[in-house]
Scaffold this motif. Structure first.
Motif, PDB file in Angstrom:
ATOM      1  N   LEU A  14       0.711  -1.112  -0.001  1.00 20.57           N
ATOM      2  CA  LEU A  14      -0.023   0.152   0.026  1.00 20.57           C
ATOM      3  C   LEU A  14       0.839   1.395   0.063  1.00 20.57           C
ATOM      4  CD1 LEU A  14      -2.763  -0.983   2.552  1.00 20.57           C
ATOM      5  CD2 LEU A  14      -2.931  -0.673   0.067  1.00 20.57           C
ATOM      6  N   VAL A  15       1.960   1.213   0.994  1.00 23.58           N
ATOM      7  CA  VAL A  15       2.648   2.408   1.002  1.00 23.58           C
ATOM      8  C   VAL A  15       3.697   2.802  -0.252  1.00 23.58           C
ATOM      9  CG1 VAL A  15       4.719   3.456   2.172  1.00 23.58           C
ATOM     10  CG2 VAL A  15       2.787   2.429   3.382  1.00 23.58           C
ATOM     11  N   VAL A  16       4.019   1.573  -0.975  1.00 23.50           N
ATOM     12  CA  VAL A  16       4.962   2.062  -2.099  1.00 23.50           C
ATOM     13  C   VAL A  16       4.207   1.997  -3.162  1.00 23.50           C
ATOM     14  CG1 VAL A  16       6.809   0.546  -3.624  1.00 23.50           C
ATOM     15  CG2 VAL A  16       6.972   0.629  -1.000  1.00 23.50           C
ATOM     16  N   ASN A  17       3.081   1.286  -3.488  1.00 21.42           N
ATOM     17  CA  ASN A  17       2.429   1.344  -4.628  1.00 21.42           C
ATOM     18  C   ASN A  17       1.214   2.303  -4.790  1.00 21.42           C
ATOM     19  OD1 ASN A  17       3.703  -0.959  -5.724  1.00 21.42           O
ATOM     20  ND2 ASN A  17       2.294  -2.382  -4.854  1.00 21.42           N
ATOM     21  N   ASP A  18       0.619   2.545  -3.600  1.00 23.01           N
ATOM     22  CA  ASP A  18      -0.592   3.523  -3.730  1.00 23.01           C
ATOM     23  C   ASP A  18      -0.240   4.812  -3.006  1.00 23.01           C
ATOM     24  OD1 ASP A  18      -2.654   1.760  -4.747  1.00 23.01           O
ATOM     25  OD2 ASP A  18      -2.547   0.852  -2.697  1.00 23.01           O
ATOM     26  N   LEU A  19       0.724   4.988  -2.317  1.00 20.90           N
ATOM     27  CA  LEU A  19       0.984   6.249  -1.638  1.00 20.90           C
ATOM     28  C   LEU A  19       2.214   6.778  -2.398  1.00 20.90           C
ATOM     29  CD1 LEU A  19       0.481   5.832   2.168  1.00 20.90           C
ATOM     30  CD2 LEU A  19      -1.181   6.837   0.117  1.00 20.90           C
ATOM     31  N   SER A  20       2.982   5.948  -3.392  1.00 19.43           N
ATOM     32  CA  SER A  20       4.096   6.453  -4.105  1.00 19.43           C
ATOM     33  C   SER A  20       5.237   6.733  -3.046  1.00 19.43           C
ATOM     34  CB  SER A  20       3.688   7.567  -5.019  1.00 19.43           C
ATOM     35  OG  SER A  20       2.674   7.255  -5.799  1.00 19.43           O
ATOM     36  N   VAL A  21       5.624   5.989  -2.169  1.00 19.00           N
ATOM     37  CA  VAL A  21       6.889   6.022  -1.297  1.00 19.00           C
ATOM     38  C   VAL A  21       7.959   5.081  -1.919  1.00 19.00           C
ATOM     39  CG1 VAL A  21       7.995   5.694   0.848  1.00 19.00           C
ATOM     40  CG2 VAL A  21       5.570   6.680   0.671  1.00 19.00           C
ATOM     41  N   PRO A  22       9.087   5.582  -2.464  1.00 15.51           N
ATOM     42  CA  PRO A  22      10.127   4.715  -2.963  1.00 15.51           C
ATOM     43  C   PRO A  22      10.383   3.467  -2.070  1.00 15.51           C
ATOM     44  CG  PRO A  22      10.744   7.174  -3.134  1.00 15.51           C
ATOM     45  CD  PRO A  22       9.486   7.123  -2.206  1.00 15.51           C
TER      46      PRO A  22
END
Length: 176
Positions: A106-114
């Motif tokens: 969720l954090v990497v894919n949806d919130l765009s956190v590297p």
């Protein structure tokens, strides 16, 4: 004698018909000012890595919301970061458990956190009476840090007679 029997049955039927109540009790919610919002409890920082992503979980806890009468309440947990928002899950209880792998996704894919970075993530709840469009109050917003990792990609291939069932020559169908 026969007529007396029919008259008694008729009177008993009429008595039963008149004694029934057809009024339905209705439940009304209090005004929105009487609604009590849930309180999302604070949590520590989350570190996701290859060793713990599939075996550990993150548990979000909160206090119960109240709509003025006993109802079935549906809670929706949202995560925020980088100016984006994503629904993490829903629950009918006072907690929600996410695997660290799902949280990382969720954090990497949806919130765009590297991947392989630490980011400040926010979380809040919304409530509603289940099965209706009656929304309650939103909870407080909590903040915590999430350290992400780059998960190994999995490739899926198509094998078949068209390429002589040779796995090394199969075209890639999906990468996730």
């Amino acid at each position: 004698m026969r007529n007396i029997k029919n008259i008694i049955i008729l009177l008993a039927s009429l008595l039963c018909f008149w004694s029934c109540e057809t009024e339905i009790d209705r439940v009304y919610l209090s005004s929105e000012s009487a609604f009590t919002a849930p309180e999302l409890l604070s949590m520590g920082d989350v570190i996701v890595n290859q060793d713990n992503s599939k075996v550990e979980a993150v548990i979000f806890n909160w206090t119960e919301a109240y709509f003025g009468v006993p109802t079935q309440i549906e809670y929706a947990l949202y995560l925020t970061g980088n100016g984006k928002e994503v629904l993490a899950g829903t629950s009918f209880g006072t907690s929600l458990t996410l695997s660290k792998s799902d949280l990382n996704g969720l954090v990497v894919n949806d919130l765009s956190v590297p991947a392989n970075e630490t980011a400040a993530i926010g979380a809040y709840l919304t409530t509603c009476v289940y099965g209706t469009d009656i929304n309650g109050k939103s909870s407080n917003t909590i903040s915590f840090n999430v350290t992400t990792f780059k998960a190994a990609l999995r490739n899926y291939y198509i094998c078949g007679e068209f390429q002589s069932w040779t796995i090394g020559e199969a075209p890639e169908l999906w990468e996730t």
